[in-house]
Scaffold this motif. Sequence first.
Motif, short mmCIF file in Angstrom:
data_model
loop_
_atom_site.label_atom_id
_atom_site.label_comp_id
_atom_site.label_asym_id
_atom_site.label_seq_id
_atom_site.Cartn_x
_atom_site.Cartn_y
_atom_site.Cartn_z
N GLN A 28 -2.81 19.36 -33.70
CA GLN A 28 -1.73 20.33 -33.63
C GLN A 28 -1.50 20.69 -32.16
N PHE A 29 -0.29 20.46 -31.67
CA PHE A 29 0.05 20.66 -30.26
C PHE A 29 0.95 21.90 -30.17
N PHE A 30 0.38 23.03 -29.71
CA PHE A 30 1.12 24.28 -29.63
C PHE A 30 1.47 24.59 -28.18
N VAL A 31 2.69 25.07 -27.96
CA VAL A 31 3.12 25.50 -26.64
C VAL A 31 3.61 26.95 -26.75
N HIS A 32 2.85 27.85 -26.13
CA HIS A 32 3.22 29.26 -26.12
C HIS A 32 3.97 29.53 -24.82
N VAL A 33 5.22 29.97 -24.93
CA VAL A 33 6.12 30.09 -23.78
C VAL A 33 6.25 31.53 -23.32
N SER A 34 6.00 31.77 -22.04
CA SER A 34 6.27 33.05 -21.40
C SER A 34 7.31 32.81 -20.30
N SER A 35 7.70 33.85 -19.61
CA SER A 35 8.78 33.74 -18.63
C SER A 35 8.46 32.79 -17.48
N ASN A 36 7.21 32.79 -17.05
CA ASN A 36 6.85 32.02 -15.85
C ASN A 36 5.69 31.05 -16.05
N TYR A 37 5.11 31.01 -17.22
CA TYR A 37 4.06 30.03 -17.46
C TYR A 37 3.93 29.75 -18.95
N PHE B 168 3.69 12.73 -32.29
CA PHE B 168 3.00 14.00 -32.54
C PHE B 168 3.99 15.14 -32.73
N GLN B 169 3.55 16.18 -33.42
CA GLN B 169 4.39 17.34 -33.67
C GLN B 169 4.08 18.45 -32.67
N LEU B 170 5.11 18.96 -32.01
CA LEU B 170 4.97 20.06 -31.06
C LEU B 170 5.50 21.33 -31.71
N THR B 171 4.71 22.39 -31.62
CA THR B 171 5.11 23.68 -32.20
C THR B 171 5.29 24.70 -31.09
N PHE B 172 6.49 25.25 -31.00
CA PHE B 172 6.78 26.28 -30.00
C PHE B 172 6.48 27.67 -30.55
N ILE B 173 5.95 28.52 -29.66
CA ILE B 173 5.72 29.93 -29.95
C ILE B 173 6.19 30.71 -28.73
N TYR C 27 13.15 18.25 -26.15
CA TYR C 27 13.60 17.37 -27.23
C TYR C 27 14.03 15.99 -26.71
N THR C 28 14.36 15.92 -25.43
CA THR C 28 14.70 14.63 -24.82
C THR C 28 13.50 13.69 -24.84
N TYR C 29 12.30 14.26 -24.74
CA TYR C 29 11.10 13.44 -24.61
C TYR C 29 10.15 13.52 -25.81
N VAL C 30 10.24 14.61 -26.57
CA VAL C 30 9.35 14.80 -27.72
C VAL C 30 10.21 14.85 -28.98
N ARG C 31 9.95 13.97 -29.91
CA ARG C 31 10.86 13.81 -31.04
C ARG C 31 10.65 14.83 -32.15
N ASN C 32 9.42 15.28 -32.35
CA ASN C 32 9.13 16.17 -33.48
C ASN C 32 8.78 17.57 -32.97
N ILE C 33 9.75 18.48 -33.05
CA ILE C 33 9.57 19.84 -32.56
C ILE C 33 9.93 20.83 -33.67
N HIS C 34 9.10 21.84 -33.81
CA HIS C 34 9.52 22.94 -34.67
C HIS C 34 8.93 24.24 -34.13
N PHE C 35 9.41 25.35 -34.67
CA PHE C 35 8.95 26.67 -34.24
C PHE C 35 7.90 27.18 -35.22
N MET C 36 6.96 27.93 -34.67
CA MET C 36 5.92 28.55 -35.49
C MET C 36 6.53 29.40 -36.59
N ASN C 37 5.96 29.30 -37.77
CA ASN C 37 6.38 30.13 -38.89
C ASN C 37 5.19 31.01 -39.30
N PRO C 38 5.05 32.18 -38.68
CA PRO C 38 3.86 33.02 -38.91
C PRO C 38 3.74 33.47 -40.37
#
Length: 273
Positions: free
Chosen positions: A170-179, A222-227, A241-252
């Motif tokens: 599971q590949f998770f990316v937690h996004v903040s304003s600067n990192y 692989f599936q990337l999950t944004f938070i 999405y240009t480089y990673v084909r499977n993206i979805h958002f976290m569903n808490p």
Amino acid sequence: MQKKSKKTSAIAQHKSLSIQFSLDGFSFCISNSKTKEVILFTEYTFSSSIASPELLLEEIIRVFDTDKDLQQDFTSVFAIHQNNLATLVPNKLFDRNSLASYLKYTVKTLKTDFITYDLHDIIAANTVYIPYVNINNYLFQNFGEFEYKHHSTVLINKLLIYSKENSENQFFVHVSSNYIDIVVCKEGNLIFYNSFPYTTKEDFIYYILFTAEQLQMDPNTFQLTFIGDIEKESDLYSITYTYVRNIHFMNPVNSFFTDDEEFSNHSNFILIA
């Protein structure tokens, strides 16, 4: 400073307060102490990043002085320090008397810095970090004893629980304003964690692809999950999405933000999940 808030009609005699702060903003959540039901969530976003912990404290004091929701009694208070002044250390390499040595290669530290650590609940590791001591002191003056942790400790533990039944990486990316925080786990085991600063969308996708390459994960499969602070209409999503084909958002699991116009369901996973 911009304020957004969501409140339910629930009433509780005993309330707990959870707060999360960074140089980019301040959020807090009030819950029923017994049922854990969320009663209120409020987010303050600064127009630009605050330059120092001292100036951040000034903003937080201003919020506490003006927001009546914070001017009440709470049965417990939990604070989350969100910064990139941290590193993850396995238990077998950990010595609590040598905390500064773990940060010296990745974080610029001063001899006067207070360094502490969080013991993880699930993995055999510790988060070593520099908290905002001035804000801790302010909270202690207001509430007395309270608990605090680094945001990566909370994020990693929640994601390990979230992914424990999944046999795929599971590949998770937690996004903040600067990192961004990148967490990769499998069946409740941590494979990778790191935090990366970014200023452009090119920086953003570089760290995602670099991590995937190091872990030999194919961006086409692989599936990337944004938070966190990212939406489908953003440039960050588009370049990913240009480089990673499977993206979805976290569903808490928590449905507090479901169908909300102000907040996305995936936006505040660390504070509400």
